[in-house]
Design an enzyme around this catalytic site. Structure first.
Site, short mmCIF file in Angstrom:
data_model
loop_
_atom_site.label_atom_id
_atom_site.label_comp_id
_atom_site.label_asym_id
_atom_site.label_seq_id
_atom_site.Cartn_x
_atom_site.Cartn_y
_atom_site.Cartn_z
N HIS A 268 1.70 6.81 0.01
CA HIS A 268 0.88 6.10 0.75
C HIS A 268 -0.57 6.05 0.33
O HIS A 268 -1.29 6.78 0.45
CB HIS A 268 0.98 6.55 2.16
CG HIS A 268 0.26 5.72 3.32
ND1 HIS A 268 -1.11 5.39 3.38
CD2 HIS A 268 0.97 4.90 4.06
CE1 HIS A 268 -1.24 4.63 4.16
NE2 HIS A 268 -0.04 4.21 4.74
N HIS B 296 0.86 -1.25 0.09
CA HIS B 296 -0.14 0.00 -0.05
C HIS B 296 1.00 1.20 0.18
O HIS B 296 0.32 2.39 0.09
CB HIS B 296 -0.93 -0.07 1.12
CG HIS B 296 -0.11 0.24 2.34
ND1 HIS B 296 0.66 -0.50 3.12
CD2 HIS B 296 -0.21 1.51 3.21
CE1 HIS B 296 1.24 0.03 3.97
NE2 HIS B 296 0.80 1.08 4.13
#
Length: 163
Positions: free
Chosen positions: A82, A67
């Site tokens: 992110h 992620h």
């Protein structure tokens, strides 16, 4: 003339890593980002399904949960992308990594493909912080706050080295 050429290399244009609406990092609903613990930057309330390299550089890390990744740009600037909030809880499901650590990438190269339907089904948000990790070394100009941006194409920041 040599000084002028060197000066240009010290400034870095950052493109949107994903399509969506550009928002202030202070508005991210995660204190790690909103209080700039990791650094300064912007965030994108993402609508796209592909994350692109925001500039030329080398992939320095990719989290096991896929992620997030970090990138060291050709001029030394370090940044973190992110994807979403709390997406670490998915343990990599919904993310397909298209590159490897230590791989050199060009601005606009696809880095991660996202299965939006799966992630939405898990109740996750797609707010994507774009953080300059060594922000204290740069004067960061933020563009397009409040505007829609196109991943890999729209300029969202310019970082100028502080002398």
């Amino acid at each position: 003339m040599f000084k002028f050429s060197k000066q240009l290399k010290l400034n870095q244009i950052i493109k949107a890593p994903i399509s969506g609406k550009c928002i202030p990092i202070e508005d991210v609903l995660d204190e790690v980002f909103s209080t700039k613990m990791l650094g300064d930057g912007i965030a994108i309330d993402a609508t796209g399904d592909t994350v692109y390299a925001p500039a030329d550089g080398v992939i320095t890390t990719i989290t096991n949960s896929k992620h997030a990744f970090s990138l060291k740009l050709d001029n030394g600037l370090e940044m973190l992308i992110h994807i979403g909030l709390d997406t670490v809880k998915l343990n990599g499901e919904g993310f397909s990594v298209l590159v490897k650590v230590d791989e050199k990438v060009k601005q606009g190269s696809p880095i991660i493909k996202i299965d939006r339907e799966f992630i939405i089904s898990k109740g996750m948000e797609f707010v994507t912080p774009v953080v300059i990790l060594d922000a204290d070394k740069y004067d960061i100009h933020k563009y397009t706050i409040g505007e829609d941006v196109i991943g890999g194409k729209s300029t969202v920041m310019e970082c100028k080295v502080i002398k």
